[in-house]
Enzyme design. Structure first.
Site, short mmCIF file in Angstrom:
data_model
loop_
_atom_site.label_atom_id
_atom_site.label_comp_id
_atom_site.label_asym_id
_atom_site.label_seq_id
_atom_site.Cartn_x
_atom_site.Cartn_y
_atom_site.Cartn_z
N SER A 54 -2.22 -2.02 -2.36
CA SER A 54 -2.31 -3.23 -1.56
C SER A 54 -3.02 -4.34 -2.35
O SER A 54 -2.58 -4.70 -3.43
CB SER A 54 -3.01 -2.90 -0.24
OG SER A 54 -2.90 -3.94 0.68
N ASP B 174 7.58 -2.10 4.23
CA ASP B 174 6.13 -2.27 4.31
C ASP B 174 5.84 -3.65 4.90
O ASP B 174 6.33 -4.67 4.41
CB ASP B 174 5.54 -2.14 2.90
CG ASP B 174 4.01 -2.14 2.89
OD1 ASP B 174 3.40 -2.51 3.90
OD2 ASP B 174 3.46 -1.76 1.85
N HIS C 201 2.47 1.82 4.41
CA HIS C 201 1.76 0.91 3.51
C HIS C 201 1.06 1.72 2.42
O HIS C 201 -0.07 2.18 2.58
CB HIS C 201 0.75 0.09 4.29
CG HIS C 201 0.01 -0.91 3.47
ND1 HIS C 201 0.64 -1.80 2.64
CD2 HIS C 201 -1.33 -1.16 3.34
CE1 HIS C 201 -0.27 -2.57 2.04
NE2 HIS C 201 -1.46 -2.18 2.44
#
Length: 561
Positions: A231, A454, A483
């Site tokens: 991320s 995602d 994710h």
């Protein structure tokens, strides 16, 4: 007198680093490039003194902890220093497929879970999981608390006792009076950050995180870095690759954030809100397919009506005195990150509408015992994103953009806007984002992993990162939306991850994997009548934990962006 050997080695390394550092300014001008070289040389000489972890929560007892000193301001490396908490589990050297065979150690694998504000301190314990054992055999698994997080010069913007506000509303069409309230809160929050952090506030940035990573590399004794970022960790990992391409050995970007400077961070958040609407639809469609179990409706629209009915009921009478529409939405946002949560959330909604609020309270009530940790993560998230880039300073721009988007993507849009609104009133000068880009041959081949649906890191970000990092290869999990996919449920993805980290092998261009199986519903017994428990009772004491298995702690484990 002859200098001690350690001093001589350190001085030699320092001179080498300074000579190798690109010139960034005239003599006497503060220069973060040279400052980073100085800090890295010092860290290489000092190393890390490993010992037991301060909080004693080391699971099986193999987790070691230490600290690394970094400058608060890289332009002034001799100024104030802060200490980053670092953790590791040493490579097992045992081949999980043949316990009698020893495998060669490949160095340290450093991980960041995202955020900004995510804490990777417990990442090394993933080596206990079957999906990670081959990697854990070859690498020392290293996690750390980035600057501002946890014990690493913690940042705070408000009293943690006032951080959780529940019950709260979550209007998808906020009134003008509600907007004024949120604007006032955003201004107060920004002032609180400035008051509590003082002049240090400007030094919580993605560029500083990338520089810290190079100092950590040096402290670990690694000539070149092996890194995995999830991320947000992919963004400052990409900054690192741009700033220090010759220091890279291997890099994995899992759930890549769009690094285009024009997207950092205002437009990225708008794209994220739009993507969450699609993921929310995925959850509702799954729930509708299992209407026989949950009774929430046989179509996605019917499930939405069930959710809206629960939200209206909670607005009138919060569950347990703490769970209102805002807490309901936050709980279901987690299902947008990880489909592991789908059965839990569907069951909680079903039970609540049938008269049993306990599962919903357990899953959605604010975890008061985790208030300090959550407030800290929020403060770091806000400071980094606000410092990194220009934001609109006129609320009319926010109002226009989010009103338009909320017409087609109401689920997350306004809540995302309120989260980021302090950046409109930020008291620190904003920077221009670095143009992430490497040319042919500048950077070793890197691996990008992405799930096609995602929501927290929309797929376009992975495509953009692949375009910008020459030689990078993208592996996509098709028709899936978890994710972060590294070391998770998809064996195909894990095969590519292992081939890269263990052998340096990548697909020729790009590759795709079929989606991992959708979760199975969890049938539950009929609810029994009971009174709603008092606020905070009967909840799992571990922050973010659920009564069912929690997803792998690698991708975005903080639950932040």
């Amino acid at each position: 007198m002859r200098a001690p050997a350690l001093y001589t080695a350190a001085a030699s390394l320092l001179l080498t680093a300074l000579a190798a550092a690109p010139a960034g300014g005239s003599p006497g001008t503060p220069d973060p490039v040279r400052g980073t070289a100085v800090a890295a040389a010092r860290a290489a000489a000092a190393g890390i003194r490993w010992g037991t972890c301060a909080d004693g929560q080391d699971g099986p007892g193999r987790l070691q902890c230490g600290t690394v000193s970094v400058p608060l301001d890289y332009a002034r490396p001799d100024g104030r220093q802060i200490r980053l908490t670092v953790s590791r589990v040493r490579a097992t050297r045992k081949d999980p497929r043949d316990s009698g065979r020893r495998v060669p150690r490949q160095g340290a694998l450093v991980f960041n879970p995202g955020g900004p504000g995510g804490d990777g301190r417990y990442f090394p314990l993933v080596g206990l999981m079957p999906e990670w054992k081959r990697i854990a055999a070859a690498y020392d698994l290293v996690g750390y608390s980035p600057r501002g997080v946890g014990r690493s010069a913690p940042l705070s913007c408000q009293d943690p006792k006032t951080f959780f506000k529940g019950p709260s509303q979550a209007p998808t069409r906020p009134s003008e009076s509600y907007k004024k309230e949120r604007v006032a809160e955003a201004k107060a929050y920004a002032r609180g950050c400035a008051r509590r952090a003082g002049s240090a506030l400007r030094h919580y940035t993605s560029l500083d995180n990338a520089r810290d990573l190079d100092v950590l590399r040096a402290a670990l004794g690694e000539r070149r870095l092996t890194f995995m970022g999830a991320s947000y960790g992919t963004y400052f990992g990409a900054l690192y690759a741009t700033l220090f391409p010759s220091h890279v050995r291997r890099m994995v970007f899992d759930a890549a954030v769009n690094p285009d400077p024009e997207q950092i961070w205002y437009r990225n958040n708008l794209a994220q809100s739009a993507a969450f609407e699609d993921r929310w639809a995925d959850f509702r469609e799954w729930t509708a397919r299992h209407d026989a179990v949950y009774g929430l409706g046989a179509t996605a629209d019917a499930v939405q009506r069930s959710y809206d009915r629960a939200s209206a009921r909670l607005a009138a009478r919060p569950a347990g005195g703490t769970v209102g529409p805002g807490q309901l939405r936050s709980a279901f946002l987690t299902a947008g990150y990880y489909d592991d949560f789908w059965p839990l959330r569907a069951e909680a909604l079903s039970q609540y509408l049938r008269g049993n609020p306990t599962p919903l309270i357990q899953q959605a009530a604010p975890p008061r015992e985790a208030a300090a940790e959550a407030e800290n993560a929020s403060a770091v998230y806000t400071a980094v994103e606000c410092n990194d880039a220009p934001w609109p300073t006129d609320f009319r721009v926010w109002d226009r953009d989010n009103t338009r988007l909320a017409r087609v993507a109401p689920f997350e849009t306004w809540d995302n806007a309120w989260t980021n609104l302090p950046c409109a009133y930020w008291p620190v000068p904003r920077r221009r984002p670095l143009d992430v880009r490497t040319g042919p041959g500048e950077l070793p081949p890197t691996l990008i992993l992405a799930a096609e649906r995602d929501a927290a890191a929309p797929y376009e970000g992975a495509l953009e990162l692949r375009r910008r990092l020459s030689g990078s290869v993208l592996v996509t999990e098709r028709d899936a939306g978890t994710h972060g996919v590294a070391g998770g449920a998809n064996r195909c993805v894990n095969g590519y991850l292992e081939a890269y980290l263990l052998d340096g092998r990548l697909p020729v261009r790009r590759a795709a994997c079929a989606p991992h199986p959708e979760p199975e519903p969890h049938p539950e017994p009929e609810p029994h009548p009971e009174r709603e428990p008092k606020a905070g009772s009967e909840r799992n004491p571990r922050p973010g934990a659920e009564p069912e298995p929690v997803p792998v702690p690698v991708p975005g484990a903080s639950g932040a962006r």
